[in-house]
Design an enzyme around this catalytic site. Structure first.
Site, PDB file in Angstrom:
ATOM      1  N   HIS A  36       0.690  -1.061   0.105  1.00 14.08           N
ATOM      2  CA  HIS A  36       0.115  -0.273   0.074  1.00 14.08           C
ATOM      3  C   HIS A  36       0.880   1.043  -0.150  1.00 14.08           C
ATOM      4  O   HIS A  36       2.025   1.207  -0.008  1.00 14.08           O
ATOM      5  CB  HIS A  36      -0.974  -0.067   1.125  1.00 14.08           C
ATOM      6  CG  HIS A  36      -0.429   0.328   2.389  1.00 14.08           C
ATOM      7  ND1 HIS A  36      -1.273   0.792   3.468  1.00 14.08           N
ATOM      8  CD2 HIS A  36       0.904   0.622   2.861  1.00 14.08           C
ATOM      9  CE1 HIS A  36      -0.451   0.965   4.588  1.00 14.08           C
ATOM     10  NE2 HIS A  36       0.926   1.032   4.229  1.00 14.08           N
TER      11      HIS A  36
ATOM     12  N   CYS B 203       5.057   5.223   5.155  1.00 13.96           N
ATOM     13  CA  CYS B 203       3.881   4.664   4.289  1.00 13.96           C
ATOM     14  C   CYS B 203       3.503   5.597   3.344  1.00 13.96           C
ATOM     15  O   CYS B 203       2.690   5.266   2.567  1.00 13.96           O
ATOM     16  CB  CYS B 203       2.673   4.390   5.513  1.00 13.96           C
ATOM     17  SG  CYS B 203       2.861   2.849   6.371  1.00 13.96           S
TER      18      CYS B 203
ATOM     19  N   GLU C  67      -1.085  -3.931  11.575  1.00 22.20           N
ATOM     20  CA  GLU C  67      -0.295  -3.839  10.428  1.00 22.20           C
ATOM     21  C   GLU C  67       1.234  -4.188  10.764  1.00 22.20           C
ATOM     22  O   GLU C  67       2.143  -4.729   9.932  1.00 22.20           O
ATOM     23  CB  GLU C  67      -0.354  -2.394  10.144  1.00 22.20           C
ATOM     24  CG  GLU C  67       0.122  -2.010   8.829  1.00 22.20           C
ATOM     25  CD  GLU C  67       0.084  -0.489   8.373  1.00 22.20           C
ATOM     26  OE1 GLU C  67      -0.857  -0.193   7.496  1.00 22.20           O
ATOM     27  OE2 GLU C  67       0.911   0.283   9.008  1.00 22.20           O
TER      28      GLU C  67
ATOM     29  N   ASP D  72      -4.714 -10.892  -0.529  1.00 25.82           N
ATOM     30  CA  ASP D  72      -3.192 -10.983  -0.162  1.00 25.82           C
ATOM     31  C   ASP D  72      -2.466 -11.229  -1.508  1.00 25.82           C
ATOM     32  O   ASP D  72      -2.975 -11.256  -2.591  1.00 25.82           O
ATOM     33  CB  ASP D  72      -3.441 -12.764   0.201  1.00 25.82           C
ATOM     34  CG  ASP D  72      -2.033 -13.332   0.409  1.00 25.82           C
ATOM     35  OD1 ASP D  72      -1.305 -12.686   1.152  1.00 25.82           O
ATOM     36  OD2 ASP D  72      -1.842 -14.633   0.088  1.00 25.82           O
ATOM     37  N   HIS D  73      -1.355 -10.527  -1.365  1.00 24.91           N
ATOM     38  CA  HIS D  73      -0.429 -10.310  -2.326  1.00 24.91           C
ATOM     39  C   HIS D  73      -0.926  -9.231  -3.464  1.00 24.91           C
ATOM     40  O   HIS D  73      -0.600  -9.561  -4.739  1.00 24.91           O
ATOM     41  CB  HIS D  73       0.080 -11.581  -3.067  1.00 24.91           C
ATOM     42  CG  HIS D  73       0.952 -12.445  -2.324  1.00 24.91           C
ATOM     43  ND1 HIS D  73       0.721 -12.920  -0.999  1.00 24.91           N
ATOM     44  CD2 HIS D  73       2.474 -12.532  -2.326  1.00 24.91           C
ATOM     45  CE1 HIS D  73       1.801 -13.374  -0.438  1.00 24.91           C
ATOM     46  NE2 HIS D  73       2.836 -13.494  -1.231  1.00 24.91           N
TER      47      HIS D  73
ATOM     48  N   HIS E   4       4.943  -0.309  -0.327  1.00 28.02           N
ATOM     49  CA  HIS E   4       5.680  -1.187   0.348  1.00 28.02           C
ATOM     50  C   HIS E   4       4.664  -2.319   0.757  1.00 28.02           C
ATOM     51  O   HIS E   4       3.693  -1.779   0.738  1.00 28.02           O
ATOM     52  CB  HIS E   4       6.309  -0.265   1.588  1.00 28.02           C
ATOM     53  CG  HIS E   4       5.451   0.389   2.261  1.00 28.02           C
ATOM     54  ND1 HIS E   4       4.818   1.586   1.991  1.00 28.02           N
ATOM     55  CD2 HIS E   4       4.576   0.050   3.457  1.00 28.02           C
ATOM     56  CE1 HIS E   4       4.107   1.827   2.983  1.00 28.02           C
ATOM     57  NE2 HIS E   4       3.999   0.992   3.595  1.00 28.02           N
TER      58      HIS E   4
ATOM     59  N   HIS F 177       2.868  -4.806   3.845  1.00 29.13           N
ATOM     60  CA  HIS F 177       2.855  -5.262   5.259  1.00 29.13           C
ATOM     61  C   HIS F 177       2.621  -6.728   5.545  1.00 29.13           C
ATOM     62  O   HIS F 177       1.830  -7.104   4.609  1.00 29.13           O
ATOM     63  CB  HIS F 177       2.073  -4.266   5.975  1.00 29.13           C
ATOM     64  CG  HIS F 177       2.370  -3.067   6.098  1.00 29.13           C
ATOM     65  ND1 HIS F 177       3.424  -2.460   7.309  1.00 29.13           N
ATOM     66  CD2 HIS F 177       2.001  -1.749   5.574  1.00 29.13           C
ATOM     67  CE1 HIS F 177       3.544  -1.276   7.080  1.00 29.13           C
ATOM     68  NE2 HIS F 177       2.675  -0.602   6.116  1.00 29.13           N
TER      69      HIS F 177
END
Ligand code: NI
Length: 134
Positions: free
Chosen positions: A13, A32, A123, A78-79, A38, A40
């Protein structure tokens, strides 16, 4: 009585506002806000509140809850890059708060209304948010 299923997912994100300068985004959102995104490792806990079913002894079958979470939340995020890949976050900053609210809304549509739902989302190891619809 409350029961919980814990799952994890990894997403990329970036937190920023287009109408703010890079300097202001960095000041408010820190690392962020770096432009190239990047990742998490999110930890999701879904707490379901209800009565114990006298027939099964369960509040909810946790296998069933697992399948609902995997199919409707983990598969979706996810991913993925939450900003670019997920229309749920179009125009919404994918903060932990907003991700928890989006997940709660998804699960609210999937689970019987006799259940209360609380989503807990981390997170990092040091931050956690809770959302139960309020
Ligand atoms: Ni971040």
């Amino acid at each position: 009585m409350k029961v919980c299923r814990r799952e994890t997912f990894n997403s990329a994100h970036r937190l920023f506002r287009e109408d703010w300068s890079d300097e202001k985004n960095l000041e408010v959102f820190g690392k962020c806000s770096y432009p190239n995104f990047h990742g998490h490792n999110y930890i999701l806990e879904v707490w379901v509140e209800g009565e114990i079913d006298p027939e099964t002894g369960f509040v909810i079958d946790l296998k069933e809850l697992k399948h609902i979470i995997l199919g409707s939340v983990i598969e979706r995020f996810d991913h993925r890059n939450l900003n670019l890949d997920c229309p749920e976050f179009k125009g919404i900053n994918p903060t932990t708060e907003n991700i928890a609210r989006v997940i709660w809304n998804i699960l609210r549509e999937q689970l019987d209304h006799k259940f209360g739902i609380e989503v807990q989302l981390s997170e990092t190891e040091k931050n956690k948010v809770f959302f139960n619809g309020n």
